[in-house]
Write a protein that holds these residues in place. Structure first.
Motif, PDB file in Angstrom:
ATOM      1  N   GLU A   1      37.766  45.012  50.935  1.00  0.00           N
ATOM      2  CA  GLU A   1      38.234  46.384  50.722  1.00  0.00           C
ATOM      3  C   GLU A   1      39.735  46.420  50.440  1.00  0.00           C
ATOM      4  N   GLU A   2      40.505  45.588  51.176  1.00  0.00           N
ATOM      5  CA  GLU A   2      41.945  45.619  50.963  1.00  0.00           C
ATOM      6  C   GLU A   2      42.318  45.133  49.563  1.00  0.00           C
ATOM      7  N   THR A   3      41.494  44.227  49.002  1.00  0.00           N
ATOM      8  CA  THR A   3      41.736  43.766  47.632  1.00  0.00           C
ATOM      9  C   THR A   3      41.479  44.898  46.641  1.00  0.00           C
ATOM     10  N   LEU A   4      40.396  45.639  46.844  1.00  0.00           N
ATOM     11  CA  LEU A   4      40.073  46.760  45.960  1.00  0.00           C
ATOM     12  C   LEU A   4      41.211  47.768  45.929  1.00  0.00           C
ATOM     13  N   LEU A   5      41.684  48.137  47.119  1.00  0.00           N
ATOM     14  CA  LEU A   5      42.708  49.178  47.202  1.00  0.00           C
ATOM     15  C   LEU A   5      44.046  48.673  46.661  1.00  0.00           C
ATOM     16  N   ARG A   6      44.397  47.407  46.967  1.00  0.00           N
ATOM     17  CA  ARG A   6      45.675  46.855  46.497  1.00  0.00           C
ATOM     18  C   ARG A   6      45.677  46.736  44.969  1.00  0.00           C
ATOM     19  N   ALA A   7      44.546  46.365  44.390  1.00  0.00           N
ATOM     20  CA  ALA A   7      44.482  46.222  42.933  1.00  0.00           C
ATOM     21  C   ALA A   7      44.596  47.579  42.241  1.00  0.00           C
ATOM     22  N   TYR A   8      44.084  48.637  42.899  1.00  0.00           N
ATOM     23  CA  TYR A   8      44.156  49.975  42.289  1.00  0.00           C
ATOM     24  C   TYR A   8      45.566  50.547  42.404  1.00  0.00           C
ATOM     25  N   GLY A   9      46.240  50.243  43.529  1.00  0.00           N
ATOM     26  CA  GLY A   9      47.609  50.700  43.698  1.00  0.00           C
ATOM     27  C   GLY A   9      47.719  52.212  43.758  1.00  0.00           C
ATOM     28  N   SER A  10      48.743  52.763  43.128  1.00  0.00           N
ATOM     29  CA  SER A  10      49.018  54.206  43.168  1.00  0.00           C
ATOM     30  C   SER A  10      48.556  54.902  41.890  1.00  0.00           C
ATOM     31  N   ASN A  11      47.607  54.304  41.196  1.00  0.00           N
ATOM     32  CA  ASN A  11      47.131  54.886  39.941  1.00  0.00           C
ATOM     33  C   ASN A  11      46.366  56.177  40.192  1.00  0.00           C
ATOM     34  N   GLU A  12      46.158  56.928  39.142  1.00  0.00           N
ATOM     35  CA  GLU A  12      45.350  58.142  39.188  1.00  0.00           C
ATOM     36  C   GLU A  12      44.259  58.034  38.144  1.00  0.00           C
ATOM     37  N   GLY A  13      43.069  58.481  38.515  1.00  0.00           N
ATOM     38  CA  GLY A  13      41.962  58.440  37.582  1.00  0.00           C
ATOM     39  C   GLY A  13      41.437  57.035  37.372  1.00  0.00           C
ATOM     40  N   PRO A  14      40.540  56.871  36.405  1.00  0.00           N
ATOM     41  CA  PRO A  14      39.926  55.551  36.175  1.00  0.00           C
ATOM     42  C   PRO A  14      40.958  54.522  35.706  1.00  0.00           C
ATOM     43  N   LEU A  15      40.955  53.353  36.327  1.00  0.00           N
ATOM     44  CA  LEU A  15      41.858  52.259  35.950  1.00  0.00           C
ATOM     45  C   LEU A  15      41.030  51.129  35.345  1.00  0.00           C
ATOM     46  N   PRO A  16      41.225  50.819  34.049  1.00  0.00           N
ATOM     47  CA  PRO A  16      40.514  49.667  33.470  1.00  0.00           C
ATOM     48  C   PRO A  16      40.866  48.393  34.242  1.00  0.00           C
ATOM     49  N   THR A  17      39.858  47.675  34.665  1.00  0.00           N
ATOM     50  CA  THR A  17      40.058  46.497  35.518  1.00  0.00           C
ATOM     51  C   THR A  17      39.231  45.343  34.991  1.00  0.00           C
ATOM     52  N   ASN A  18      39.884  44.202  34.814  1.00  0.00           N
ATOM     53  CA  ASN A  18      39.181  43.004  34.369  1.00  0.00           C
ATOM     54  C   ASN A  18      38.690  42.226  35.582  1.00  0.00           C
ATOM     55  N   VAL A  19      37.448  41.791  35.532  1.00  0.00           N
ATOM     56  CA  VAL A  19      36.846  40.983  36.597  1.00  0.00           C
ATOM     57  C   VAL A  19      36.417  39.661  35.968  1.00  0.00           C
ATOM     58  N   SER A  20      36.924  38.568  36.507  1.00  0.00           N
ATOM     59  CA  SER A  20      36.624  37.258  35.923  1.00  0.00           C
ATOM     60  C   SER A  20      36.273  36.267  37.016  1.00  0.00           C
ATOM     61  N   TYR A  21      35.746  35.128  36.592  1.00  0.00           N
ATOM     62  CA  TYR A  21      35.470  34.051  37.535  1.00  0.00           C
ATOM     63  C   TYR A  21      35.722  32.715  36.852  1.00  0.00           C
ATOM     64  N   VAL A  22      35.995  31.724  37.672  1.00  0.00           N
ATOM     65  CA  VAL A  22      36.109  30.341  37.210  1.00  0.00           C
ATOM     66  C   VAL A  22      35.249  29.487  38.124  1.00  0.00           C
ATOM     67  N   LEU A  23      34.423  28.647  37.527  1.00  0.00           N
ATOM     68  CA  LEU A  23      33.618  27.695  38.291  1.00  0.00           C
ATOM     69  C   LEU A  23      34.398  26.385  38.395  1.00  0.00           C
ATOM     70  N   ASN A  24      34.579  25.908  39.615  1.00  0.00           N
ATOM     71  CA  ASN A  24      35.314  24.666  39.850  1.00  0.00           C
ATOM     72  C   ASN A  24      34.388  23.590  40.395  1.00  0.00           C
ATOM     73  N   ARG A  25      34.561  22.394  39.890  1.00  0.00           N
ATOM     74  CA  ARG A  25      33.944  21.224  40.523  1.00  0.00           C
ATOM     75  C   ARG A  25      35.087  20.439  41.149  1.00  0.00           C
TER      76      ARG A  25
END
Length: 680
Positions: free
Chosen positions: A352-376
C-alpha cells in the motif's frame, strides 16, 4: 745498545699481551672446547623450507590467529653434552651473528635419567628479539659446575609473519560477463591481479560462493588452489564447481598464502552473474487484475483496500529459483522468488505504501507504467511492461487519512439514529418503532462543499441520499429519513450497521464514515407455511401415500418444514413445535369439527436429523391419516381437510408460521388404499 732496546720492546709487547689476556678470560680457554657443542635442532615439521630455515608462521606468532592459524610453541632441542652436577643452559639469540642475548636460561642438574635428549626448550615468543621478521640466529651456551663454558655454532632461521599484500585488502577479481551454459563451453576464467612481493611458494585460494563471508571462518572450501609468483595470471574455474553452487549472484574472492603459511586478508568480493540451464526467450505483458478495460484500466482507493497485485505470466523454461522484480511507476519492489507458482501467473502484491508513494500529490488519473524483469541469479533474462491509470485523489485537501487505504475517514462523524416510537432511544429501535421510518442525523464534515453527495446505508442497503447545498456549512446537522421498508429488510439485530459515504463530482474516491451499530428489535415476522410432498392435483391421494412407502418409517404424509435460517436474525431458537390436525368433511361449509384421534402436537429439536436448513416431518399413515376415514355414509365425508403449523420457540416468545392446508382424499373408488401397491 740497540740489541738491548729491541729485547726490551719485545718484552714490553709480551707483557701487554699478558695483561690483555687477564682482562679477557675467554682467550685463555682452549678453542677446541668452545667448538665441541653440537648444533641446536629444530623439528622439520616447523620448517616451511628446510634449505633456508624458513619457519612456519604458526610457530612464531604469540596468540592464535584463529581456527585456521593456531599458535604453536616455538621449540628448539639441545643435543646431549658432558653434564655436571649443576649446569647453566642458555639459548642465545642474535640478529647479526655477532651480538648475542639470552632468550632462555635454566640452571639444573641435567643428569637425571628421566631427562630427555635432545633436550627440548620452549622459547617464549613475547620477547622483543623474537618479534621481528627476518633472519634469526640461535645457539646453545652451557657453563658447567667448574665454570667452563661451551657453545654451539649458530642455527640460522628465518621468521616471516607478513602475509602477501601485507595487511592491506587484496584487489578484487575484475568483473566478468554472465556465466551461462553457452559460456561454459569455452570455460569460465578469472583474472588474478598482480601484487608486489610475490615469491616462489605463494599460493592463491579461490572461493566461489553463494553468500558473502564476513570472516575467514565463513568460507566454503576453495574451488581452486594454484601457485602464483605475484604476476597477473588467468585462473580457470572448474565447470562442476560452478554447477554445484548454481545460479547467482555468485561471490568470487580469494586469499593469498605464502610459504610460511602467512594468510593475506580476504579480498573484496566480486559479484558474478550465473544463469545456468535453458533461458526463457518470450515474455508476456504483466497483468493488473483489478485494472481492466471495463474500468479504463484504473486502480483506485477501493482497489488498494482490496489488495493490488501484479500478475507476471509464467514463462517456458522458468525455474523455481528464478526471481521476479516488479517496478510500479518508478518504484522497484523487492525481488520475489518464483517458487511454486501455479504455472499460469506469478502473483506479486504491491504494498500500500508503494501505491500511495508512486501516486504522490497528483490529482485525477495518473498514467502509470508497470513492468517486470525475470532474473536468473542476478542476471536479468528479460521482461515486459504495461500501462494503467492510478487515481487516489481524495476530497480532503489534507490528503489521504492515516487509515488509508481504508475508506473510513476520521473527519466524518458517525450517524445518530432516532426512532419515531414513543420510547425510542438513541441508536435503538424497538416495538414502538415497528412500521415507522427512522431519522438519521449527522454533523457535516469540515471539508464539505456544495454538491457533495451523501449516501446513507442501512445494513448495506441504500436508504436515502442528501446533496450539500450552498447554505450548508461545516458542522451543520443534516437530517435524513430511512424508510421502514429498508429497516425491515435489514432485520432485527444487536448491531445493525448504519453509515454514509460522501462523494464529490470530479473526485473518484469517496470517503466513508465509521458505521453506527444500531440495536433493532422492531421487526415482527411470520414464518412461511410448510408444504406437502407427493401431491397429486394439489391433494394427498392414495398415490401420495404409496410414494412415501419406501421410507424405513413406512407410509406417511410428508410435511416439508422450510429453511428457517433467516428467522435466526430476529431471535435465536433451538427447537420448534409442530402441529397436525384434521377437520371432518371435504369443504369448510361442513364445519370445523376436529378429528381428535389423529391430532399431533410435538416438540422437535433443531439438530443434525432436523437441520435449520429444512427437513421432512412424517405423519404416520396408519395412526394419524387412515383413521380420518371414519366410514360416514355421506360421501362428502370421504375426504377431509388436514392442517399443519409450526411454531418457533424463541427467547422472545413463540412465533407462529402461516397455517398450511391440504385435502386428504386417499380413498379410491374401491374404498381401500394399499400403501404397498395400487388401489384395490
Amino acid at each position: 745498545m740497540r740489541e738491548s732496546r729491541k729485547a726490551y720492546s719485545a718484552s714490553e709487547g709480551v707483557r701487554k699481551a699478558y695483561l690483555r689476556s687477564l682482562a679477557d678470560p675467554k682467550s685463555r680457554i682452549d678453542p677446541r672446547i668452545h667448538s665441541g657443542m653440537e648444533d641446536l635442532i629444530i623439528d622439520a615439521k616447523m620448517l616451511a623450507d628446510a634449505a633456508s630455515g624458513l619457519v612456519y608462521r604458526k610457530y612464531t606468532i604469540e596468540e592464535s590467529g584463529g581456527p585456521a592459524d593456531p599458535a604453536l610453541p616455538f621449540e628448539l632441542s639441545v643435543p646431549v653434552w658432558v653434564r655436571t652436577r649443576e649446569d647453566t643452559l642458555r639459548i642465545e639469540h642474535s640478529r647479526d651473528g655477532a651480538t648475542w642475548t639470552t632468550v632462555y636460561e635454566k640452571i639444573a642438574d641435567f643428569r637425571d635419567p628421566s631427562t630427555i635428549f635432545p633436550y627440548p626448550v620452549e622459547i617464549p615468543k613475547d620477547q622483543d628479539a623474537m618479534r621481528v621478521d627476518g633472519t634469526h640466529y640461535f645457539r646453545s651456551w652451557i657453563m658447567n659446575y667448574q665454570g667452563d663454558t661451551s657453545w654451539s655454532d649458530p642455527l640460522t632461521l628465518i621468521f616471516d609473519r607478513d602475509p602477501p599484500y601485507s595487511h592491506a585488502t587484496p584487489v578484487k577479481f575484475p568483473d566478468i560477463p554472465v556465466v551461462t551454459d553457452d559460456s561454459l563451453k569455452v570455460g569460465a576464467k578469472l583474472k588474478l591481479p598482480a601484487y608486489t612481493g610475490g615469491a616462489p611458494g605463494d599460493q592463491v585460494l579461490v572461493y566461489w560462493m553463494s553468500h558473502i563471508p564476513e570472516k575467514i571462518e565463513d568460507l566454503d572450501p576453495p574451488i581452486v588452489t594454484l601457485p602464483t609468483t605475484g604476476a597477473e595470471q588467468e585462473l580457470s574455474i572448474p565447470e562442476d564447481k560452478i554447477r554445484a553452487v548454481g545460479d547467482g549472484g555468485v561471490y568470487a574472492l580469494y586469499l593469498l598464502v605464502d610459504k610460511a603459511l602467512n594468510i593475506s586478508a580476504l579480498s573484496v568480493w566480486t559479484s558474478i552473474p550465473v544463469a545456468l540451464g535453458e533461458l526463457p526467450t518470450a515474455f508476456g505483458d504483466p497483468e493488473v487484475p483489478l485494472a481492466t478495460a471495463a474500468d479504463g484500466f484504473l486502480i483506485d482507493q477501493a482497489d488498494a483496500q482490496l489488495g493490488v497485485e501484479v500478475w507476471v505470466p509464467w514463462q517456458e523454461h522458468i525455474k523455481a529459483t528464478d526471481t521476479v522484480v516488479v517496478t510500479w511507476g518508478s518504484i522497484e519492489l523487492p525481488a520475489e522468488t518464483v517458487g511454486s507458482a501455479n504455472k499460469e501467473f506469478i502473483q506479486i502484491k504491491v504494498p500500500e505504501e508503494t501505491l500511495l508513494r508512486a501516486y504522490g500529490s497528483n490529482e485525477g488519473p495518473l498514467p502509470t507504467n508497470v513492468s517486470y524483469v525475470l532474473n536468473r541469479g542476478t542476471h536479468p533474462v528479460g521482461g515486459a511492461d504495461t500501462d494503467i491509470n492510478v487515481d487516489f485523489e481524495t476530497m480532503d485537501p489534507g490528503g489521504p487519512s492515516p487509515e488509508w487505504p481504508l475508506p473510513i475517514h476520521p473527519g466524518l462523524e458517525p450517524v445518530v439514529v432516532r426512532g419515531r416510537g414513543a420510547a425510542s432511544g438513541e441508536n435503538e429501535l424497538d416495538d414502538d418503532d415497528a412500521g415507522l421510518p427512522a431519522d438519521l442525523e449527522v454533523e457535516l464534515y469540515s471539508f464539505a462543499k456544495e454538491n457533495d453527495e451523501l449516501e446513507f446505508y442501512w445494513a448495506g442497503e441504500l436508504a436515502t441520499t442528501y446533496t450539500v447545498s450552498d447554505t450548508d456549512k461545516p458542522n451543520d446537522t443534516i437530517l435524513v429519513v430511512a424508510p421502514w421498508a429498508v429497516i425491515e429488510k435489514g432485520g432485527n439485530g444487536p448491531a445493525i450497521p448504519v453509515n454514509y459515504r460522501a462523494s464529490r463530482p470530479g473526485v473518484h474516491n469517496p470517503v466513508h464514515a465509521t458505521p453506527t451499530d444500531v440495536l433493532v428489535d422492531a421487526i415482527t415476522i411470520t414464518p412461511v407455511a410448510a408444504t406437502f410432498n407427493h401431491l397429486v392435483r394439489g391433494m394427498i391421494t392414495c398415490a401420495s401415500i404409496q410414494a412415501s412407502n419406501g421410507h424405513v418409517g413406512g407410509p406417511a404424509v410428508e410435511v416439508l418444514i422450510p429453511d428457517l435460517t433467516e428467522y435466526h436474525q430476529f431471535s435465536a431458537f433451538t427447537k420448534i413445535q409442530a402441529k397436525w390436525w384434521v377437520y371432518r368433511g371435504e369443504t369448510d361449509d361442513l364445519g370445523f369439527d376436529v378429528i381428535d384421534a389423529v391430532t399431533l402436537d410435538v416438540s422437535i429439536d433443531i439438530d443434525d436429523e432436523h437441520p435449520i436448513t429444512g427437513f421432512t416431518w412424517r405423519i404416520p399413515y396408519a395412526t394419524n391419516v387412515l383413521p380420518t376415514h371414519e366410514g360416514n355414509t355421506d360421501p362428502r365425508f370421504n375426504s377431509s381437510r388436514a392442517n399443519v403449523q409450526y411454531i418457533l420457540k424463541t427467547g422472545k416468545g413463540d412465533i407462529e408460521s402461516i397455517e398450511a392446508r391440504v385435502d386428504l382424499a386417499f380413498m379410491p373408488p374401491s374404498g381401500v388404499c394399499d400403501p404397498a401397491g395400487g388401489a384395490i
